[in-house]
Design a protein around this motif. Structure first.
Motif, PDB file in Angstrom:
ATOM      1  N   SER A 461       0.830  -1.215   0.000  1.00 20.85           N
ATOM      2  CA  SER A 461       0.000   0.000   0.000  1.00 20.85           C
ATOM      3  C   SER A 461       0.858   1.256   0.000  1.00 20.85           C
ATOM      4  O   SER A 461       0.461   2.283  -0.564  1.00 20.85           O
ATOM      5  CB  SER A 461      -0.934  -0.003   1.211  1.00 20.85           C
ATOM      6  N   THR A 462       2.046   1.197   0.615  1.00 21.37           N
ATOM      7  CA  THR A 462       2.921   2.363   0.605  1.00 21.37           C
ATOM      8  C   THR A 462       3.535   2.607  -0.768  1.00 21.37           C
ATOM      9  O   THR A 462       3.990   3.723  -1.058  1.00 21.37           O
ATOM     10  CB  THR A 462       4.057   2.191   1.632  1.00 21.37           C
ATOM     11  N   LEU A 463       3.561   1.576  -1.616  1.00 17.60           N
ATOM     12  CA  LEU A 463       4.110   1.749  -2.962  1.00 17.60           C
ATOM     13  C   LEU A 463       3.125   2.424  -3.901  1.00 17.60           C
ATOM     14  O   LEU A 463       3.532   2.936  -4.949  1.00 17.60           O
ATOM     15  CB  LEU A 463       4.519   0.385  -3.542  1.00 17.60           C
ATOM     16  N   PHE A 464       1.839   2.401  -3.542  1.00 17.30           N
ATOM     17  CA  PHE A 464       0.848   3.097  -4.367  1.00 17.30           C
ATOM     18  C   PHE A 464       0.880   4.589  -4.049  1.00 17.30           C
ATOM     19  O   PHE A 464       0.836   4.988  -2.886  1.00 17.30           O
ATOM     20  CB  PHE A 464      -0.547   2.537  -4.111  1.00 17.30           C
ATOM     21  N   LYS A 465       0.957   5.397  -5.087  1.00 18.22           N
ATOM     22  CA  LYS A 465       1.052   6.846  -4.900  1.00 18.22           C
ATOM     23  C   LYS A 465       0.075   7.573  -5.809  1.00 18.22           C
ATOM     24  O   LYS A 465      -0.202   7.134  -6.928  1.00 18.22           O
ATOM     25  CB  LYS A 465       2.481   7.336  -5.186  1.00 18.22           C
ATOM     26  N   LEU A 466      -0.413   8.688  -5.296  1.00 16.38           N
ATOM     27  CA  LEU A 466      -1.220   9.641  -6.067  1.00 16.38           C
ATOM     28  C   LEU A 466      -0.445  10.950  -6.086  1.00 16.38           C
ATOM     29  O   LEU A 466      -0.410  11.666  -5.094  1.00 16.38           O
ATOM     30  CB  LEU A 466      -2.588   9.842  -5.406  1.00 16.38           C
ATOM     31  N   GLN A 467       0.199  11.256  -7.193  1.00 13.82           N
ATOM     32  CA  GLN A 467       1.067  12.427  -7.260  1.00 13.82           C
ATOM     33  C   GLN A 467       0.426  13.516  -8.115  1.00 13.82           C
ATOM     34  O   GLN A 467       0.108  13.284  -9.281  1.00 13.82           O
ATOM     35  CB  GLN A 467       2.424  12.048  -7.858  1.00 13.82           C
ATOM     36  N   PRO A 468       0.219  14.697  -7.555  1.00 19.57           N
ATOM     37  CA  PRO A 468      -0.351  15.797  -8.371  1.00 19.57           C
ATOM     38  C   PRO A 468       0.670  16.286  -9.400  1.00 19.57           C
ATOM     39  O   PRO A 468       1.872  16.303  -9.150  1.00 19.57           O
ATOM     40  CB  PRO A 468      -0.667  16.871  -7.338  1.00 19.57           C
ATOM     41  N   SER A 493       0.101  -0.276  -7.630  1.00 19.00           N
ATOM     42  CA  SER A 493      -1.053  -1.165  -7.726  1.00 19.00           C
ATOM     43  C   SER A 493      -2.155  -0.643  -6.820  1.00 19.00           C
ATOM     44  O   SER A 493      -1.932  -0.427  -5.620  1.00 19.00           O
ATOM     45  CB  SER A 493      -0.655  -2.592  -7.323  1.00 19.00           C
ATOM     46  N   LEU A 494      -3.328  -0.443  -7.389  1.00 21.49           N
ATOM     47  CA  LEU A 494      -4.481   0.037  -6.617  1.00 21.49           C
ATOM     48  C   LEU A 494      -5.288  -1.184  -6.182  1.00 21.49           C
ATOM     49  O   LEU A 494      -6.041  -1.753  -6.965  1.00 21.49           O
ATOM     50  CB  LEU A 494      -5.325   0.989  -7.460  1.00 21.49           C
ATOM     51  N   PHE A 495      -5.089  -1.611  -4.936  1.00 18.15           N
ATOM     52  CA  PHE A 495      -5.789  -2.773  -4.410  1.00 18.15           C
ATOM     53  C   PHE A 495      -6.428  -2.398  -3.083  1.00 18.15           C
ATOM     54  O   PHE A 495      -6.391  -1.229  -2.652  1.00 18.15           O
ATOM     55  CB  PHE A 495      -4.831  -3.956  -4.269  1.00 18.15           C
ATOM     56  N   ARG A 522       1.299   4.567 -15.207  1.00 17.41           N
ATOM     57  CA  ARG A 522       2.176   3.836 -14.287  1.00 17.41           C
ATOM     58  C   ARG A 522       1.404   3.020 -13.249  1.00 17.41           C
ATOM     59  O   ARG A 522       1.989   2.537 -12.296  1.00 17.41           O
ATOM     60  CB  ARG A 522       3.127   4.813 -13.598  1.00 17.41           C
ATOM     61  N   LEU A 523       0.094   2.896 -13.440  1.00 19.24           N
ATOM     62  CA  LEU A 523      -0.721   2.029 -12.595  1.00 19.24           C
ATOM     63  C   LEU A 523      -0.726   0.646 -13.242  1.00 19.24           C
ATOM     64  O   LEU A 523      -1.374   0.435 -14.272  1.00 19.24           O
ATOM     65  CB  LEU A 523      -2.141   2.564 -12.462  1.00 19.24           C
TER      66      LEU A 523
END
Length: 598
Positions: A461-468, A493-495, A522-523
């Motif tokens: 979960s820490t590897l998933f990022k939402l970057q503006p 990965s969005l899980f 990159r998802l």
């Protein structure tokens, strides 16, 4: 005109075999039953036969004291260990998927077997072993051998070290010459019992045990180039013969002879068990009952899981030591299952691959499973010919052998290297170790796996990022996004473990935002929980009059969106091929919104 041939478009496995029968009936992709010995005997010659016979005899000498020691430590008679090494050892070698693995009773089972005998009785141990054999066979048949490799190494090290501690503790009573009326299976109970019997301490037993440990430690070092034996003797025939003698057998013969000659007042196999029968094992038929089986679910599962882990770990060790083709894990599990289903009917105990005997087999020059079969036949010959001699073996000597095995079994250096690893690794290893020693091996493995899964989910979960992307135009040579447009890039990965970051996104948008663009190049993957989070995000934004655009969606997320029918909810016009198209679409939406208010 020739008819058009039908196209077989059924899903196929990597080998090109169809997974489904006509009519879409599921066809199970079962593992073939193909013992490695069939392949190994091709081009088999006399030279390989003599190598296998020599290796088998060497392993048989090593296995003799270990089989008796493991059985006695497990709370059963010594012949149970010998019969297990003979029957299970022969079947595992003849039917297994490894070239050189040796099977038989193992130190890892001591704690489990002793606990089952103490709580449920010997008959239920036999039933539990048969059921565990069925589970092992099914695991191999359904190609589940690879799943054992998914158990983290921190759990394996934790419970291995824990088992080593429990094995050592179980031998303290024989090492000190204590003879309690009964020995509980739990750690705290054993400590209390040993303390209560402290007045029975026998210094002769302690002396024999410590001498055994010292002999096992120094024996191989005597024959090294830097050993105490003069170099002039290294080339003599006597030196070569002595160097080939296994340490356990040497101390067994030496300490047994000293005990008999000096008539030392210590417990022996003969005084406690009445010796070993000089005959083949008879058929034992335990009473099966559904009520008894119902209570044996967890012991059965533990035997099956531990047997699978130990056998496949041992096979991997053998693979790394030889140039033979790597083992077949599914065939190995099927062989382990058959051995454990057959052996209990002859009074045997659980069996698995054994690292010490397998390493001895490899170093002795084994070239095929014939060596393992010879090892079993050699043990059978010993039982039929020399069983009365085993009556003179002191229990303290067997305790010393097991103490030495427990020390070598544990990976104690891992505790000193814990600082080099992260918090997750340390927690799982130490937690599994403590639970194995204090509570139970089954609980330790279960809790260890749960901890490993939780930590893995958190790490992923820490590897998933939402970057503006506030300046997408400047960074990518694209037109600047108009006022009211926010662009975010998704990574990883969005899980289900990462959906919280998507749920928080609406509260991060600036006032006046009219369009949110999610760039998903990159998802790499998304699960149903992640898709549901995007659906809920769209509905939340819709209530705030904010449009949602998705661009550069990879194949896996796009496939899930279309298969679930959510592409209709998002709208095909809002699924854009790239970021320039998404910004153009966002500009049009903003202009349409602005004109609606003028």
């Amino acid at each position: 005109m020739a008819p058009t041939p039908e196209v077989d478009d059924r899903p196929r496995d990597p080998q090109g075999r169809a997974w489904y029968q006509p009519g879409w009936l599921v066809k199970l992709n079962l593992a073939p039953f193909r013992p490695r010995i069939v392949e190994s005997l091709q081009d088999y010659d006399r030279e390989r036969l003599w190598r296998d016979v020599g290796a088998g005899l060497t392993v048989g000498i090593v296995a003799l004291p270990l089989a008796m020691a493991f059985a006695i430590a497990s709370g059963v008679k010594p012949e149970a260990g010998l019969f297990t090494a003979i029957i299970a050892g022969f079947l595992i070698s003849a039917l297994g998927g490894s070239q050189v693995q040796i099977g038989g009773p193992a130190g890892a089972f001591i704690v489990i077997v002793y606990g089952i005998v103490e709580r449920y009785g010997l008959a239920n141990l036999l039933i539990s072993t048969v059921l565990a054999g069925g589970i092992l066979f099914a695991m191999g048949l359904f190609r589940l051998g690879v799943l054992v490799r998914y158990i983290p190494v921190s759990i394996v090290i934790g419970f291995t070290n824990g088992i080593a501690v429990l094995i050592a503790l179980s031998q303290v009573k024989d090492l000190l010459g204590l003879h309690p009326a009964s020995m509980p299976a739990d750690f705290v109970g054993q400590l209390r019992t040993l303390w209560a019997c402290r007045e029975q301490f026998n210094p002769y037993a302690l002396g024999l045990g410590l001498t055994t440990v010292a002999g096992l430690f120094f024996w191989p070092r005597l024959f090294s180039p830097s050993g105490i034996v003069p170099l002039a003797l290294h080339g003599t025939r006597g030196f070569r013969v002595a160097a080939r003698m296994p340490g356990p057998m040497m101390v067994l013969i030496t300490m047994g002879a000293i005990t008999a000659l000096l008539d030392l007042p210590v417990a022996t196999i003969g005084s406690k068990f009445g010796g070993i029968p000089q005959s083949l094992p008879g058929l034992v038929w335990p009473e099966f009952s559904w009520e008894g089986i119902r209570h044996l679910f967890m012991p059965t599962f533990t035997i099956a899981l531990l047997g699978a882990i130990e056998s496949l770990l041992c096979a991997r060790v053998a693979d790394n030591m030889t140039d033979f083709r790597r083992h077949d894990p599914n065939q190995e599990l099927m062989a382990q299952g058959i051995a454990n289903m057959v052996t209990p009917f002859f009074g045997g105990i659980p069996a698995t691959g054994t690292i010490a005997r397998t390493v001895t087999n490899v170093r002795a020059g084994a070239s095929s499973p014939v060596a393992g079969m010879v090892h079993a036949l050699a043990l059978l010959l010993v039982v039929l010919v020399a069983a009365p001699l085993a009556s003179h073996v002191p229990l303290a000597v067997l305790a010393g052998i097991l103490l030495f095995i427990a020390w070598n079994m544990g990976e104690w250096r891992e505790f000193f290297k814990l600082r080099q690893y992260n918090y997750t690794y340390r927690t799982i290893l130490v937690g599994t170790f403590v639970l194995t020693v204090v509570v139970d091996l089954t609980v330790a493995v279960e809790v260890g796996l749960v901890m490993a899964c939780v930590f893995f989910i958190y790490r992923m979960s820490t590897l998933f990022k939402l970057q503006p992307l506030p300046a997408a135009g400047a960074d990518h040579n694209l037109p600047h996004e108009p006022a009211g447009v926010a662009v975010y890039r998704l990574y990883g990965s969005l899980f289900f473990g990462a959906v919280g970051k998507v749920e928080e996104l609406p509260d991060q948008l600036l006032p006046g935002t009219r369009v949110l663009v999610l760039e998903m190049q990159r998802l790499i993957s998304i699960d149903t929980s992640g898709l549901d989070a995007l659906v809920q995000l769209r509905r939340t934004l819709e209530r705030r009059d904010v449009a949602l655009l998705l661009c550069e969606v990879n194949d896996q997320p796009l496939s899930l969106i279309r298969r679930s029918g959510q592409d209709k909810l998002f709208g095909e016009r809002n699924l854009l091929p790239d970021l320039p198209a998404a910004l153009t679409r966002a500009r049009a939406l903003c202009e349409a919104t602005a004109s609606a208010f003028t």
